[in-house]
Design a protein around this motif. Structure first.
Motif, short mmCIF file in Angstrom:
data_model
loop_
_atom_site.label_atom_id
_atom_site.label_comp_id
_atom_site.label_asym_id
_atom_site.label_seq_id
_atom_site.Cartn_x
_atom_site.Cartn_y
_atom_site.Cartn_z
N UNK A 1 0.82 -1.21 0.00
CA UNK A 1 0.00 0.00 0.00
C UNK A 1 0.86 1.26 0.00
N UNK B 1 1.49 1.86 -3.65
CA UNK B 1 0.32 1.95 -4.49
C UNK B 1 0.12 3.38 -4.96
N UNK C 1 -9.17 2.73 8.46
CA UNK C 1 -9.20 1.27 8.44
C UNK C 1 -8.72 0.54 9.68
N UNK D 1 -0.56 -2.93 8.36
CA UNK D 1 0.00 -1.89 7.50
C UNK D 1 0.85 -0.92 8.32
N UNK E 1 -17.25 -4.87 7.44
CA UNK E 1 -15.90 -5.43 7.50
C UNK E 1 -15.83 -6.51 8.59
N UNK F 1 -13.96 -6.10 1.08
CA UNK F 1 -12.86 -5.33 0.51
C UNK F 1 -11.49 -5.93 0.80
N UNK F 2 -11.47 -7.15 1.38
CA UNK F 2 -10.18 -7.64 1.87
C UNK F 2 -9.12 -7.77 0.77
N UNK G 1 -7.57 -4.08 -0.10
CA UNK G 1 -7.41 -3.16 1.02
C UNK G 1 -6.26 -2.16 0.81
N UNK G 2 -5.18 -2.63 0.16
CA UNK G 2 -4.05 -1.72 -0.02
C UNK G 2 -4.41 -0.58 -0.95
N UNK H 1 -7.42 0.61 -1.40
CA UNK H 1 -8.37 1.48 -0.72
C UNK H 1 -7.64 2.40 0.26
#
Lengths: 320, 494
Positions: free
Chosen positions: A78, A81, A282, A287, B99, B422-423, B426-427, B429
């Protein structure tokens, strides 16, 4: 000087040991702190390589090691990304390198001048006034800055209007903010670093200055040939310590001070701010652990590199 | 780095602290740990109120609760660290239901609720849909205002009295402009529309937000239902353009995008709000110093997001007995009005009193020490309606009108029941959220020009992979539509 050396010599070896034993006992709180907060949580590194899926009512260890599956380096994806990552890294390195240089140079200069002051009172006053901002939190600093820069009621726009100039929408004008942020950070941290250097200067043997003066050295010469060489190890230590956190940025400075203004994003987005924005929605621990690990690894590599280079130049100034 | 390492530390501490506690029950009374959401702190009188409620519930169903009021960070941490609880507040905005339910954190109550608590099951009716994930029920929806009605709150003393303008019951989003202009003309130094960095409350409610608020499904999609990035919704773009026009005209504070809250300044003649018809909370002149009239500009929109406003989830680690106790307790809250009012308003005579028409008025001690929102503690509909003052009575049957309104005027999402898993994305998002928050505050306060900013957002989001997410959503959506095709056609006939 001589007298004190003799005094230490006269202490018998046995009581020396007892004395150092007592002294090491004093470091116990720090040691416990490090174990609790720096070494024990190290197992959190596993979060970075797991897809953390907790089951309610089961222990953290079981959730982390048994219920969660390995995902390798997926959690790092991420970070990359966003196509802006080069810009974000650039911002982080840009501010940190400037602050690294200015954050050492300015306090050293100030400390050198301050050490020349004869009035202890004035010197104390200056120290107090410059250290004070260090104890303010960035949330408060953010609102102080807002007091100056608000569009309608801000002091600077009042002044501008007084002189007939047009008011500036500061929070929508990114071109000024690189300066504003650097000045704010220097205003906040200079005093604190200065005190460290001031201590180092007072520790310099006065006889060095006396002999320099007898040899006809002026103020600049004394600074150049006595103070700076003597300060070198302190400067090197602070430099090495700071370079280790070059990918970390003060979240308060880059998020709270600009009040998270969208227009300023191109100049305020550092790695920590990005991570906060990405993960705020989230609550993904994997992460954040991955980011933290990434920052630490890069910081560790830079720290070791800097230390090696300094060791080559001047072995005495390096750490370990 | 410091900040990130604090999370594992906190988990460690919680974990260590959690080792010691054990849920031991000595008698037949089941004691439940119920964690609800509260933005501030625990109400001061919570302990005595909960004790009072426990005396009643113990006698009636043999269940007591240990009710905790926790902020969102604590609840997130609790869920992520696997801490034990029995019931927890879950919704579309705090402690995300979709979720957590798809991750298997909640108890599947589909059969249990019909078997053990039929009265509860019947009382929720069609609203069970919003608590489903993969056609199984994972939470009990709190019956409250299920659809969002977005409104403007106008100073009627000024607009109607002084200016002779009329405030209609309904207006469109843009109809507000003449009111703003009238005030600005009279007070060139002031800003008529209250606006902080969160934007106008509820202006997004006309969209079903799948990845909040980046990928949406507008309610008015005609033929095929599909998810689109927000910039493809023309109505939303028009709202942003309108707001920008207002901003440039000086109707909105120039620093709105950095202002935390306008709550302290009571002088704004126009505010936004989200409530339901008949809601009196905005209108008490004692609060504002002037009379307020509301004018609805949107809704009622009923969607998965709006219906999930408050729900109670039961921990997946509960055994059947405890889960049943939870359901019994929720059933009692949903059927016994006197009992419901205790957790809602406090102790009668001390924190609140009943008025002659059956509504409730909070006493000073209640407002100070137990000023909770009804939705925090279970069914809102079953609680007595609150009047803001004894001369300004509310309609005790307001909920009947509200729910009838949903049935007659309600604009329903056609994808109610669809939960996006959404798993896998996820990155992306996470990256999209970061990009969105680079622009959001200035967009929704009208500070930036949408026609200038949207192309930039679009470019960045496309680079980050928004199309992958949209495709993934639409794939899951079409599968869901196929599976629930029958239900959907029934629903649209209603």
């Amino acid at each position: 000087m001589k007298a004190s050396k003799d005094k230490y010599k006269r202490i018998p070896v046995k009581s020396m040991k007892r004395e150092t034993g007592e002294l090491s006992l004093m470091s116990l709180p720090a040691v416990i702190w490090y174990i609790l907060f720096c070494y024990l949580p190290l197992f959190g590194i596993f979060f970075a390589f797991k897809q953390f899926t907790p089951k309610p009512g089961e222990s953290l260890i079981k959730n982390l090691f048994i219920n969660s599956r390995w995902v390798g380096f997926d959690n790092f994806s991420f970070l990359f990304r966003s196509a802006d990552m080069p810009k974000i890294i650039f911002n982080t390195l840009f501010y940190n390198s400037i602050l690294l240089v200015l954050g050492i140079a300015i306090p050293v200069i100030l400390a050198v001048f301050l050490a020349e002051l004869h009035s202890k009172r004035l010197s104390g006053l200056v120290q107090m006034v410059t250290v004070l901002p260090y104890f303010l939190s960035y949330v408060i600093v953010g609102y102080c800055v807002y007091g100056f820069l608000a569009t309608d009621e801000g002091q600077i726009n009042h002044l501008l209007r007084l002189f007939g100039a047009e008011a500036v929408q500061w929070y929508q004008s990114p071109q000024y903010w690189r300066f504003i942020l650097i000045i704010t950070e220097l205003w906040k941290s200079t005093g604190y670093t200065m005190v460290i250097f001031l201590c180092a200067i007072t520790a310099i043997d006065r006889s060095l200055y006396e002999s320099a003066m007898l040899d006809g050295a002026g103020f600049m010469d004394r600074v150049r040939y006595v103070t700076l060489p003597q300060l070198q190890p302190t400067i090197a230590t602070i430099f090495i310590l700071r370079i280790g956190s070059i990918l970390n940025s003060d979240f308060g400075l880059f998020y709270q001070v600009p009040l998270d203004s969208n227009s300023l994003q191109p100049v305020t987005q550092t790695l920590d701010v990005y991570v906060y924005k990405a993960l705020m929605q989230q609550a993904n621990f994997s992460y954040s652990a991955a980011t933290s690990l990434f920052q630490s690894v890069v910081g560790c590599i830079l720290l070791i590199a800097a230390n090696t280079i300094i060791k080559k130049i001047d072995a005495d100034s390096s750490l370990g | 780095m410091k900040r990130y390492c604090i999370i594992p530390i906190l988990i460690m501490i919680l974990f260590l602290a959690g080792c010691g506690t054990e849920n031991g029950s000595s008698s037949d009374v089941v004691k439940l740990r119920w964690v609800t959401y509260d933005n501030g702190s625990t109400p001061l009188a919570a302990k005595e109120v909960i004790e009072a409620a426990n005396r009643v519930s113990e006698e009636k169903i043999g269940v007591t609760v240990e009710l905790e009021f926790q902020p969102v960070e604590k609840i997130n941490l609790m869920m992520a660290s696997g801490e034990y609880y029995d019931m927890v507040f879950t919704s579309s905005w705090v402690n995300f239901f979709d979720k957590n339910a798809s991750a298997g954190l909640y108890y599947d109550i589909t059969d249990l609720v019909q078997e053990k608590t039929p009265a509860l099951y019947d009382s929720i009716g069609k609203y069970w849909d919003c608590a489903k994930a993969g056609n199984r029920i994972y939470a009990v929806p709190v019956l409250k205002d299920m659809g969002a009605e977005d409104m403007y709150r106008l100073n009627s003393d000024y607009f109607e009295g002084e200016k002779g303008m009329e405030i209609p019951e309904r207006m469109s989003f843009e109809d507000l402009e003449p009111y703003l202009k009238a005030y600005k003309d009279d007070n060139p130094d002031k800003y008529p529309l209250a606006m902080d960095k969160a934007g106008l409350p509820g202006y997004l409610n006309f969209l079903e937000r799948i990845v909040n608020p980046i990928i949406v499904i507008p309610y008015d999609q005609q033929d095929e239902v599909k998810a689109i990035p927000f910039w493809e919704c023309e109505e939303l773009m028009n709202r942003y353009r309108t707001l920008h026009r207002w901003y440039k005209a000086g109707y909105i504070h120039p620093d709105a995008a950095t202002i935390d809250s306008t709550a302290a300044d009571k002088s704004f003649p126009v505010r936004g709000g989200v409530a339901w018809r008949g809601y009196q909370g905005y209108s008490n002149p004692a609060d504002w110093g002037f009379n307020v009239k509301t004018s609805i500009y949107d809704g009622p929109y009923l969607s998965r997001t709006s219906e999930q406003g408050a729900m109670i989830g039961i921990c997946a680690a509960c055994d059947e007995e405890r889960a049943t106790a939870c359901l019994k307790y929720i059933e009692l809250l949903s059927t016994d009005r006197k009992f419901r009012d205790i957790l809602g308003y406090g102790i009668e005579g001390k924190h609140f009193n009943y008025l002659e028409n059956g509504t409730v008025i909070r006493l000073p001690a209640g407002s100070d020490l137990y000023n909770t929102k009804l939705y925090q503690t279970g069914s809102v509909v079953n609680a007595s309606v609150e009047s803001v003052s004894s001369d300004f009575l509310s309609d005790p049957d307001q909920w009947k009108a509200v729910f009838e309104g949903y049935d007659t005027d309600g604009i329903y999402s056609r994808t109610n029941g669809f939960a996006y898993d959404q798993s896998a994305k996820e990155d992306i998002i996470a990256a999209l959220n970061a990009i969105y928050s680079d622009y959001a505050a200035e967009l929704r306060t009208g500070t930036s020009d949408p026609d200038e900013v949207i192309p930039k957002i679009k470019e960045r989001m496309e680079k980050a992979g928004i199309n992958e997410v949209t495709d993934d959503i639409n794939e899951q959506l079409s599968e869901w539509l196929k599976k629930s095709g029958q239900d959907l056609s029934e629903e649209t006939e209603d």
